[in-house]
Design an enzyme around this catalytic site. Structure first.
Site, PDB file in Angstrom:
ATOM      1  CG  ASP A   9      -4.767   3.938   4.930  1.00  0.00           C
ATOM      2  OD1 ASP A   9      -5.324   3.798   6.042  1.00  0.00           O
ATOM      3  OD2 ASP A   9      -3.240   4.701   4.624  1.00  0.00           O
TER       4      ASP A   9
ATOM      5  CG  HIS B 225      -5.580   7.581   1.719  1.00  0.00           C
ATOM      6  ND1 HIS B 225      -5.438   6.498   0.552  1.00  0.00           N
ATOM      7  CD2 HIS B 225      -4.561   7.097   2.575  1.00  0.00           C
ATOM      8  CE1 HIS B 225      -4.521   5.690   1.031  1.00  0.00           C
ATOM      9  NE2 HIS B 225      -3.934   6.255   1.918  1.00  0.00           N
TER      10      HIS B 225
ATOM     11  CG  ASP C  24       0.229   6.165   2.434  1.00  0.00           C
ATOM     12  OD1 ASP C  24      -0.845   5.890   1.926  1.00  0.00           O
ATOM     13  OD2 ASP C  24       0.581   5.612   3.365  1.00  0.00           O
TER      14      ASP C  24
ATOM     15  CG  HIS D  74      -1.708   1.096   1.412  1.00  0.00           C
ATOM     16  ND1 HIS D  74      -2.747   1.553   0.688  1.00  0.00           N
ATOM     17  CD2 HIS D  74      -1.314   2.258   2.256  1.00  0.00           C
ATOM     18  CE1 HIS D  74      -3.055   2.775   1.113  1.00  0.00           C
ATOM     19  NE2 HIS D  74      -2.494   3.302   1.895  1.00  0.00           N
TER      20      HIS D  74
HETATM   21 ZN   LIG Z   1      -2.328   4.926   2.996  1.00  0.00          ZN
END
Ligand SMILES: [Zn+2]
Length: 1014
Positions: free
Chosen positions: A374, A578, A264, A262
């Protein structure tokens, strides 16, 4: 039998740690190391490879914050290693507990071929198996010295989050640069012992299986000669064979593991570093797919694929091959894993349009799942958008982070505000960074709430957040848990394979209706106000640019700016990631975002200006054309059109009151402002109805201390409300008759180190009281709100979300209601008491809270809504929100929900006035205000077709006629990607007859008639 369980467990821990793991690499020789430090930002690979090096040694410090160093390591494989497996061990100074949050590297061959990413959990590069001995080894490492922002004492303010303030102190010490012999037998024994040891402690002490494993481990440790681990590992492994081969129980939970990182798209690192993070992780994952035939990897966020395509084409070529093999799976179908609370209707739709289109065009993949592990809560408009994009499943695990209430299902139908249902799964493993630990697998099985009806769950497996991905150790452990007594079974599977199985075994799961509210991270609706403002403004400018560009293309032959709009949409979508739009990134990210939004506004302003200039007619005519991009007519200007308008009638006044205040009036409203500059009355003349409760004051600034227990930029904890200061002090008040059509009162205040100027203004013919607030903000760890107490008795209120609105309670009956003490709205919140209502319209803010109280004096109910303006958290950006901000709000008095919808658009899409004499007919007219057009554009495929999207905005049924002003030969219903869908479109008399369900969204595509056609 005496109980020696603790003794054997402790023995396993020590022998594994101190003797067996170190024996994986029994022999090493040092490599020579040389370094070149790039002067500033990262350089192209060829430049980094060619730059002159100087020597550096293990033990030397290296790496200023955010710097890039190119290291070259070289050496010769000893002759006597012939026949062995050899790896390079490259430790840049890693802390194994911080994968993704530290320095990282990407290893290249001399010809520029990327080999593998280096991170704290991946420090090896395979050189050969077997080697001949005597080979020369040369590797190059592009090493990024990203500083640690969040270490063992998280949430401490730091200046490391921007390269301009981070200083140049070296952050790391070069720790190991060796060639090493790799002992595969010992490495496998480590995996055996870890899997069994971790499983054993999760099993009931009363059960035989736990003791079977304990005894086998004990016997295996007896077989290890601690002075010759490498010579005895095979014998130890043999003693574990039996306990490793007993199969899982038939009722065992079944985990579909999918490799994942994941990443970011920005967070504790800037956007430009994510480009490299993605390249490092994907280089690793494509190498791992080559080595491990069962492994499946999934990566979301089309933007990240686009980055490696542009910046690391060699890595992208490997990704394309791996995707073609079906084992590297593009997931999610979104441009980024965006926030879903704040993005507006069109932007949320375009996340899927651009994400899915990229996957289709690049890979021929049309994926069916939305992938948002997330994201901080999920808006009730999302299910319909997912479906309209042609997808049908959703994965997230974030709701497991809720502080108060435990979500009751792991697999369920999620029903949106319009009734659309999406088959949704929350992985019960409760992490998107599973590392195949025994306790994670056992937790998933124990935690799964749908036992007895379903048996499958998914486990996204690999280091995430800052990247890293799956490791060979995780794959080895998964293989041992494939069919192992006492454990859930583990198989590598694609998300689609998982969802297909899960839905087949559980076709009628429970239903959750409405938003998936995250009971955490509520302050992400407010932190970094300029990022929020940039998003809101950009979204509306984009919609406006498409509308006027399409209109100018049809009416004036102006070329439609396809490429520019495509690029700008992608920029705005990226910033809805996010950790960007929620305001939880470092200063660097938000400083850049502010500049990017300014550039976006300027470019869109240019596009809009060009289109309107072509539409406005003669600029020397001495008249002006008013253009209205809002979806409702405004002062005789039709929605989506332009008119030369006569000046509106006068009709507002301001008069002094005997108590030292003033009254603004326009025949519809009488608004009393007292000597403190506060609104003490807003009276609806026709309804003979007061909106401000007796003794209360609206447009009241309130400030709270705001120091959450953790996650400063993300969280506001409920106790913030315990202390509040009303900002009622006045530095000065100015009363202005701006024009005969508008009167204003301007109030200046100061508080702490800050100041505010509040302007209250009323226009002729309007039920909307316009409120501008300028704040020069220099507080620390404070929360600023603006309060509107309303004399309205209601147990629920409406908040606008994508393509509609949803209701939330005004009370706190249950723990679920109480937990929503800060919530999201788009352009309005609306309060209704038996047909009479009031709305608060917001120009750029999203966070708000609603409370209610019963007044002692008259037993009436006061419902108070407060818009959240500013916070001042100090992590990760120690200077969050410092400086000057301008906010626009409006209080609409005596309004229905339809009025609230209209005023929300009106405030966010102000009219534009140009010199000219033309009447610009809208491309589409709708004869029912409940049907709101959100997009008018030319089709993305550049066919010249006109696309219109609209929705039912009131939550009821609508029957309407949509009349295009241009000739067309064909109209088809489409999905968001403008692909035809099976849906009959009724055309009658050159118009489309519409029947819409509550909040239904519809996309239509019109083929225009060429000359000679109808
Ligand atoms: Zn994240």
């Amino acid at each position: 039998m005496h109980d020696d369980r603790n003794l054997v467990e402790a023995r396993l821990k020590r022998v594994l740690e101190e003797r067996i793991r170190p024996a994986v690499y029994p022999e090493t020789v040092p490599l020579r190391v040389e370094i070149w430090v790039a002067p500033d930002e990262p350089v192209p690979v060829a430049e980094g490879l060619a730059a002159p090096r100087i020597p550096i040694s293990v033990g030397d410090p290296w790496g200023a914050p955010w710097g890039t160093s190119w290291l070259t390591v070289s050496g010769t494989i000893p002759e006597h290693w012939a026949g062995r497996t050899v790896e390079a061990l490259l430790d840049l100074g890693f802390d194994a507990n911080m994968p993704g949050f530290q320095c990282e590297g990407l290893v290249y061959l001399s010809d520029g071929t990327p080999v593998k990413g280096l991170n704290p959990r991946n420090q090896w590069v395979r050189i050969g198996t077997p080697v001949s001995g005597g080979e020369e080894v040369v590797l190059h490492i592009e090493a990024a010295s990203n500083p640690v922002l969040q270490d063992y004492h998280p949430f401490q303010p730091t200046e490391l989050g921007d390269k301009h303030t981070a200083g140049d102190k070296p952050q790391y010490t070069l720790t190991q640069m060796d060639l090493a012999v790799f002992d595969d037998t010992v490495w496998n024994l480590v995996q055996d012992l870890e899997v069994l040891g971790e499983l054993m402690v999760e099993l009931p002490v009363e059960g035989a299986r736990r003791w079977d494993i304990l005894r086998a481990v004990d016997r295996a440790l007896d077989a290890v000669d601690l002075q010759d681990v490498n010579g005895t590992a095979a014998a130890a492994h043999e003693r574990l064979a039996e306990v490793l081969s007993t199969p899982a129980e038939p009722s065992a939970h079944r985990i579909s593991a999918v490799g994942h990182a994941h990443i970011d798209s920005a967070w504790l690192w800037p956007l430009r570093e994510t480009v490299r993070k993605v390249a490092r992780t994907t280089a690793n994952m494509t190498a791992l797919l080559d080595d491990e035939p069962d492994f499946i990897y999934t990566m979301s966020q089309a933007q990240q694929y686009a980055w490696i395509k542009e910046h690391r084409p060699e890595v992208y070529a490997k990704v394309k091959r791996a995707v073609a093999s079906g084992r590297f799976v593009p997931a999610g179908g979104m441009w980024v894993e965006s926030d879903t609370n704040m993005p507006g209707s069109e932007a949320m739709a375009r996340q899927f349009v651009h994400g899915k289109r990229f996957f289709l065009e690049e890979f021929g993949v049309d994926n069916s799942e939305a992938w948002l592990p997330d994201t901080f809560g999920f808006a009730g408009g999302l299910p319909q958008i997912i479906k309209a994009a042609g997808s049908k499943w959703l994965l997230t695990q974030k709701i497991s982070w809720s502080q108060i209430n435990k979500f009751p299902h792991h697999t369920f139908w999620w029903e949106g505000i319009d009734g659309t249902r999406i088959f949704t799964h929350f992985p019960p493993v409760d992490t998107y960074n599973c590392s195949m630990l025994g306790r994670e697998i056992a937790h998933a099985a124990r935690n799964f709430k749908d036992k007895g009806r379903a048996r499958h769950s998914i486990a996204p497996t690999g280091w995430g957040d800052g990247g890293g991905g799956t490791t060979r150790e995780m794959i080895a452990k998964a293989a041992r848990m494939r069919d192992l007594e006492g454990s859930a079974t583990v198989r590598w599977e694609t998300p689609a394979a998982f969802f297909t199985k899960a839905q087949a075994e559980y076709p009628d799961p429970p239903v959750w209706a409405g938003e998936l509210y995250l009971e955490l991270h509520r302050a992400t609706l407010t932190s970094q106000a300029k990022t929020k403002q940039g998003n809101r403004r950009s979204e509306h400018l984009l919609v406006e640019a498409e509308l006027w560009s399409a209109t100018a293309a049809l009416l004036a032959g102006v070329p439609y700016p396809y490429a520019e709009l495509d690029r700008i949409w992608k920029t705005v979508l990226l910033h809805q990631f996010h950790d960007i739009l929620p305001g939880s990134s470092i200063a660097w990210v938000h400083r850049e975002a502010e500049k990017t939004y300014a550039a976006v506004a300027e470019e869109l302003g240019g596009i809009i200006g060009r289109a309107l200039l072509a539409l406005a007619g003669d600029p020397g005519s001495g008249t002006e054309v008013v253009f209205n991009a809002a979806p409702h007519a405004r002062a005789a200007v039709p929605a989506g059109g332009g008119r030369v308008t006569a000046p509106a009638a006068d009709g507002c006044a301001v008069t002094a009151r005997p108590d030292g205040g003033w009254t603004l009036s326009n025949g519809l409203l009488d608004v009393a402002v007292d000597a403190r500059g506060l609104i003490v009355s807003a009276y609806d003349i026709a309804a003979r109805r007061e909106s401000v409760p007796p003794g209360a004051a609206a447009n009241l600034l309130q400030i709270h201390p705001d120091f959450p227990n953790m996650f400063d930029a993300w969280d506001v904890d409920e106790f913030y409300r315990n202390t509040v200061t009303d900002l009622t002090g006045v530095d000065g008040i100015t009363v202005t008759v701006d024009t005969p059509r508008r009167v204003s009162i301007r109030v200046a205040r100061s508080f702490g180190a800050s100041g505010a100027v509040q302007t209250i203004s009323l226009a002729a013919g309007s039920r909307r009281l316009d409120l501008d607030t300028e704040v020069d903000w220099h507080e620390r760890e404070k929360f600023l709100k603006v309060a509107f107490p309303l004399d309205i008795h209601t147990d629920r209120y409406a908040s606008e979300t994508q393509f509609g609105h949803l209701y939330r309670p005004t009370h706190t009956n249950t723990s679920w209601d109480a937990a929503k003490f800060e919530a999201c709205n788009h352009r309005f919140v609306h309060f209704d008491e038996s047909g009479w209502g009031a709305a608060l319209v917001t120009g750029s803010t999203y966070g708000h809270d609603v409370t209610r109280a019963v007044r002692a004096a008259d037993q009436g109910t006061t419902t108070t809504v407060r818009a959240s303006l500013l916070r001042a958290p100090r992590f990760p950006d120690p200077h969050t929100d410092q400086g000057v901000h301008r906010f626009r709000h409006a209080l609409v008095v005596g309004c229905t929900i339809a009025d609230a919808v209209r005023e929300g658009y009106a405030v966010n899409l102000p009219e534009r006035v140009l010199a000219g004499d033309a009447a610009v007919q809208p491309l589409f007219a709708v004869d029912d205000d409940a049907v709101v057009i959100t997009a008018v554009k030319l089709a993305d495929d550049a066919s010249g077709d006109v696309v219109v999207r609209f929705y039912e905005s009131l939550g009821g049924r609508a029957r309407a006629r949509l009349t295009p002003s241009f000739s067309f030969t064909d109209v088809t219903a489409c999905d968001l990607l403008e692909r035809p869908i099976e849906e009959f479109v009724a055309v009658e008399d050159r118009a489309v007859r519409l029947r819409l369900r509550p909040f239904e969204l519809v996309t239509l595509r019109f083929r225009r008639a060429v000359d000679g056609e109808r």
